[in-house]
Design a protein around this motif. Structure first.
Motif, PDB file in Angstrom:
ATOM      1  N   LEU A 193      44.930  23.406  18.593  1.00  0.00           N
ATOM      2  CA  LEU A 193      44.059  22.954  17.510  1.00  0.00           C
ATOM      3  C   LEU A 193      44.688  21.787  16.764  1.00  0.00           C
ATOM      4  CD1 LEU A 193      41.287  23.862  16.388  1.00  0.00           C
ATOM      5  CD2 LEU A 193      42.526  25.142  14.630  1.00  0.00           C
ATOM      6  N   LEU A 194      43.908  20.730  16.602  1.00  0.00           N
ATOM      7  CA  LEU A 194      44.279  19.569  15.782  1.00  0.00           C
ATOM      8  C   LEU A 194      43.466  19.609  14.502  1.00  0.00           C
ATOM      9  CD1 LEU A 194      45.326  16.625  15.188  1.00  0.00           C
ATOM     10  CD2 LEU A 194      43.391  15.825  16.568  1.00  0.00           C
ATOM     11  N   THR A 195      44.144  19.456  13.365  1.00  0.00           N
ATOM     12  CA  THR A 195      43.466  19.436  12.071  1.00  0.00           C
ATOM     13  C   THR A 195      43.823  18.160  11.327  1.00  0.00           C
ATOM     14  OG1 THR A 195      43.484  21.842  11.884  1.00  0.00           O
ATOM     15  CG2 THR A 195      43.156  20.613   9.866  1.00  0.00           C
ATOM     16  N   VAL A 196      42.822  17.534  10.733  1.00  0.00           N
ATOM     17  CA  VAL A 196      42.986  16.308   9.952  1.00  0.00           C
ATOM     18  C   VAL A 196      42.480  16.545   8.532  1.00  0.00           C
ATOM     19  CG1 VAL A 196      41.991  14.001   9.611  1.00  0.00           C
ATOM     20  CG2 VAL A 196      42.917  14.634  11.835  1.00  0.00           C
ATOM     21  N   GLY A 197      43.194  15.989   7.545  1.00  0.00           N
ATOM     22  CA  GLY A 197      42.717  15.977   6.163  1.00  0.00           C
ATOM     23  C   GLY A 197      42.267  14.578   5.796  1.00  0.00           C
ATOM     24  N   ILE A 224      45.255  28.195   1.318  1.00  0.00           N
ATOM     25  CA  ILE A 224      45.771  28.940   2.463  1.00  0.00           C
ATOM     26  C   ILE A 224      44.578  29.492   3.235  1.00  0.00           C
ATOM     27  CG2 ILE A 224      47.291  30.802   3.218  1.00  0.00           C
ATOM     28  CD1 ILE A 224      48.663  30.642   0.468  1.00  0.00           C
ATOM     29  N   TYR A 225      44.542  29.206   4.543  1.00  0.00           N
ATOM     30  CA  TYR A 225      43.385  29.570   5.366  1.00  0.00           C
ATOM     31  C   TYR A 225      43.792  30.491   6.519  1.00  0.00           C
ATOM     32  CZ  TYR A 225      41.678  25.194   3.258  1.00  0.00           C
ATOM     33  OH  TYR A 225      41.356  24.177   2.404  1.00  0.00           O
ATOM     34  N   ASP A 226      42.868  31.369   6.885  1.00  0.00           N
ATOM     35  CA  ASP A 226      42.943  32.145   8.115  1.00  0.00           C
ATOM     36  C   ASP A 226      41.850  31.610   9.034  1.00  0.00           C
ATOM     37  OD1 ASP A 226      42.916  33.928  10.192  1.00  0.00           O
ATOM     38  OD2 ASP A 226      42.500  35.708   8.981  1.00  0.00           O
ATOM     39  N   LEU A 227      42.247  30.797  10.012  1.00  0.00           N
ATOM     40  CA  LEU A 227      41.264  30.109  10.843  1.00  0.00           C
ATOM     41  C   LEU A 227      40.609  31.011  11.874  1.00  0.00           C
ATOM     42  CD1 LEU A 227      43.102  26.704  11.435  1.00  0.00           C
ATOM     43  CD2 LEU A 227      41.525  27.351   9.593  1.00  0.00           C
ATOM     44  N   SER A 228      41.016  32.263  11.946  1.00  0.00           N
ATOM     45  CA  SER A 228      40.335  33.191  12.854  1.00  0.00           C
ATOM     46  C   SER A 228      38.980  33.624  12.297  1.00  0.00           C
ATOM     47  CB  SER A 228      41.205  34.430  13.095  1.00  0.00           C
ATOM     48  OG  SER A 228      41.348  35.201  11.905  1.00  0.00           O
ATOM     49  N   GLN A 229      38.728  33.344  11.024  1.00  0.00           N
ATOM     50  CA  GLN A 229      37.449  33.691  10.408  1.00  0.00           C
ATOM     51  C   GLN A 229      36.380  32.676  10.810  1.00  0.00           C
ATOM     52  OE1 GLN A 229      37.229  36.647   8.726  1.00  0.00           O
ATOM     53  NE2 GLN A 229      39.349  36.817   9.428  1.00  0.00           N
ATOM     54  N   THR A 230      35.137  33.062  10.665  1.00  0.00           N
ATOM     55  CA  THR A 230      34.042  32.270  11.228  1.00  0.00           C
ATOM     56  C   THR A 230      33.473  31.225  10.281  1.00  0.00           C
ATOM     57  OG1 THR A 230      32.485  34.006  10.542  1.00  0.00           O
ATOM     58  CG2 THR A 230      33.378  34.127  12.785  1.00  0.00           C
ATOM     59  N   CYS A 231      33.806  31.274   8.986  1.00  0.00           N
ATOM     60  CA  CYS A 231      33.274  30.271   8.055  1.00  0.00           C
ATOM     61  C   CYS A 231      34.321  29.953   7.001  1.00  0.00           C
ATOM     62  CB  CYS A 231      31.984  30.769   7.396  1.00  0.00           C
ATOM     63  SG  CYS A 231      32.206  32.195   6.301  1.00  0.00           S
ATOM     64  N   GLU A 232      34.106  28.859   6.292  1.00  0.00           N
ATOM     65  CA  GLU A 232      35.090  28.386   5.321  1.00  0.00           C
ATOM     66  C   GLU A 232      35.317  29.388   4.202  1.00  0.00           C
ATOM     67  OE1 GLU A 232      35.935  24.472   2.465  1.00  0.00           O
ATOM     68  OE2 GLU A 232      34.189  24.519   3.793  1.00  0.00           O
ATOM     69  N   ASP A 233      34.261  30.004   3.698  1.00  0.00           N
ATOM     70  CA  ASP A 233      34.409  30.962   2.601  1.00  0.00           C
ATOM     71  C   ASP A 233      35.322  32.116   2.982  1.00  0.00           C
ATOM     72  OD1 ASP A 233      32.848  29.518   0.882  1.00  0.00           O
ATOM     73  OD2 ASP A 233      31.015  30.675   1.237  1.00  0.00           O
ATOM     74  N   ASP A 234      35.166  32.623   4.207  1.00  0.00           N
ATOM     75  CA  ASP A 234      36.003  33.735   4.659  1.00  0.00           C
ATOM     76  C   ASP A 234      37.402  33.266   5.035  1.00  0.00           C
ATOM     77  OD1 ASP A 234      33.876  35.466   4.292  1.00  0.00           O
ATOM     78  OD2 ASP A 234      33.222  35.358   6.377  1.00  0.00           O
ATOM     79  N   ALA A 235      37.509  32.025   5.527  1.00  0.00           N
ATOM     80  CA  ALA A 235      38.810  31.511   5.961  1.00  0.00           C
ATOM     81  C   ALA A 235      39.748  31.242   4.789  1.00  0.00           C
ATOM     82  CB  ALA A 235      38.625  30.237   6.775  1.00  0.00           C
ATOM     83  N   LEU A 236      39.191  30.839   3.647  1.00  0.00           N
ATOM     84  CA  LEU A 236      40.016  30.543   2.472  1.00  0.00           C
ATOM     85  C   LEU A 236      40.498  31.849   1.860  1.00  0.00           C
ATOM     86  CD1 LEU A 236      41.159  28.427   0.509  1.00  0.00           C
ATOM     87  CD2 LEU A 236      39.016  28.618  -0.790  1.00  0.00           C
ATOM     88  N   ILE A 237      41.761  32.195   2.100  1.00  0.00           N
ATOM     89  CA  ILE A 237      42.266  33.498   1.659  1.00  0.00           C
ATOM     90  C   ILE A 237      43.017  33.429   0.339  1.00  0.00           C
ATOM     91  CG2 ILE A 237      42.315  34.493   3.959  1.00  0.00           C
ATOM     92  CD1 ILE A 237      45.249  33.839   4.161  1.00  0.00           C
ATOM     93  N   ASP A 238      43.475  32.240  -0.072  1.00  0.00           N
ATOM     94  CA  ASP A 238      44.156  32.132  -1.361  1.00  0.00           C
ATOM     95  C   ASP A 238      44.243  30.670  -1.772  1.00  0.00           C
ATOM     96  OD1 ASP A 238      45.349  32.984  -3.665  1.00  0.00           O
ATOM     97  OD2 ASP A 238      47.008  34.016  -2.679  1.00  0.00           O
TER      98      ASP A 238
END
Length: 389
Positions: free
Chosen positions: A165-169, A225-239
């Protein structure tokens, strides 16, 4: 687009470089003999110096982890140079051209030293095979941009620990700052997040071993802090951690088996965070940093970088006075500090660095276009640290 916060930070840096605005000099707070006694690891540092490019800044460094590593250097003329290090000799391998705007970073593939990712603010990340460096082998673009539309400006990028996975900001774009994602095996964009930051995203850092864990930092002051295993941004943003400052650099590090984050701000503060913390458990402002490196004037002090080892966090800091020749290190373990090395042969303000723990080598680059290879002949850690006052 450059945010108002970043413009203010840039103006601050220009003011620091204008030495007439501050004290006439920036001297040490103790004698040369005391500096030698405190920075005991200075005796264990040997330097190899190579001028990469006169009248150009070295802005980014990446390297591989082998005993004879490849080294990539990003320059202020938007080009990259690649070298190899062997027997304390730096040998040029290739030049990489093709980016049209300011370069933003470079990263080697974690298991293939011939593969190098480079990025530019023109909205492009390229993958190069150094065995055929005449042109990039793969290009990652924001393919959601239609013909005639302005592209999102890239600020930073990173690759996941499994290289998939490549991520860009991005800069703030029409009111939103984006995290964009690609599968590295394809040039097609997977999607993005755009609701978690309100200003330019300056850092994205994957966890060194957890492929699904990502942090991002922004001029809005937030570390997400994100968990990218989640299916959407709201769920991925964990803190979300609020630094109350503009974020320049982020780093994952481990302490007592727990994840921590170091944050360098655009005002040269250093914050250390527990991922579950509501506030930093340690905060070093510029006064604290100047005390650690034994410099008189905090107005000139800057933090070049932080590097994680298996025992401690190594902080590189210096003074902008006298062309930035002062560069020193100190270590942090469990919130306690200890002086490290005094890099007496440094000749420039350092803009970037890379630490190869396998061979205990530190690479630094800066505003005179010099690459320094600092070889630590013994482990830097002495086994005892003092409490921060």
């Amino acid at each position: 687009m450059i945010s108002e916060t970043l413009l203010k930070m840039h103006e601050l840096e220009l003011d620091i470089d204008n030495q007439e605005d501050f004290a006439d000099s920036d001297t040490d707070t103790c004698s040369p003999d005391e500096i030698t006694r405190l920075f005991t690891n200075s005796n264990n540092v040997a330097n190899c110096e190579k001028i990469i490019a006169k009248n150009k800044y070295i802005l980014h460094i990446a390297a591989t982890s082998e005993n004879q590593p490849n080294i990539a250097i990003g320059l202020s003329d938007n080009t990259y140079e690649v070298f190899t290090l062997s027997d304390n000799q730096v040998t040029h391998l290739s030049s990489l051209t093709g980016h049209k705007d300011k370069i933003i970073d470079c990263r080697f593939h974690s298991t293939n030293s011939n593969l190098l990712y480079t990025g530019s603010s023109d909205g492009c990340v390229k993958l190069w095979d150094l065995r055929a460096p005449q042109k990039s082998s793969q290009t990652f673009l924001d393919t959601t941009v239609k013909n005639g539309e302005k592209a999102k400006g890239f600020n930073c990028f990173d690759i996941s620990s499994n290289e998939r996975l490549l991520t860009v900001g991005t800069d703030l774009f029409e009111g939103d700052a984006y995290l964009l994602f690609w599968d590295t095996r394809s040039s097609e964009i997977l999607g993005g997040y755009w609701e978690s930051h309100t200003d330019d995203i300056t850092q994205v850092k994957f966890h060194p071993s957890d492929r699904d864990k990502l942090i991002s930092g922004s001029t809005d002051g937030l570390i997400n802090i994100y968990d990218l295993s989640q299916t959407c941004e709201d769920d991925a943003l964990i803190d979300t951690l609020n630094t109350d400052s503009s974020i320049e650099q982020l780093l994952w590090f481990n302490e007592d088996g727990k994840d921590h984050i170091s944050c360098i701000t655009h005002t040269s503060d250093l914050q250390l965070w527990d991922v579950d913390g509501a506030a930093p458990y340690k905060h070093f402002n510029r006064t604290n940093i100047s005390q650690e490196i034994k410099k008189k004037s905090e107005s000139y002090v800057y933090i070049a970088n932080c590097h994680a080892t298996d025992k401690y966090l190594m902080v590189l800091a210096g003074s902008n006075f006298n062309n930035g020749e002062c560069l020193r290190s100190f270590y942090i373990e469990n919130g306690k500090t200890q002086q490290g090395a005094n890099f007496e042969e440094n000749k420039q303000r350092v803009r970037c660095s890379y630490y190869n723990a396998n061979i205990n080598v530190l690479l630094t680059g800066g505003e005179k276009g010099i690459l320094n290879v600092w070889k630590m002949t013994n482990p830097s850690y002495s086994g005892s640290v003092k409490k921060k006052k």
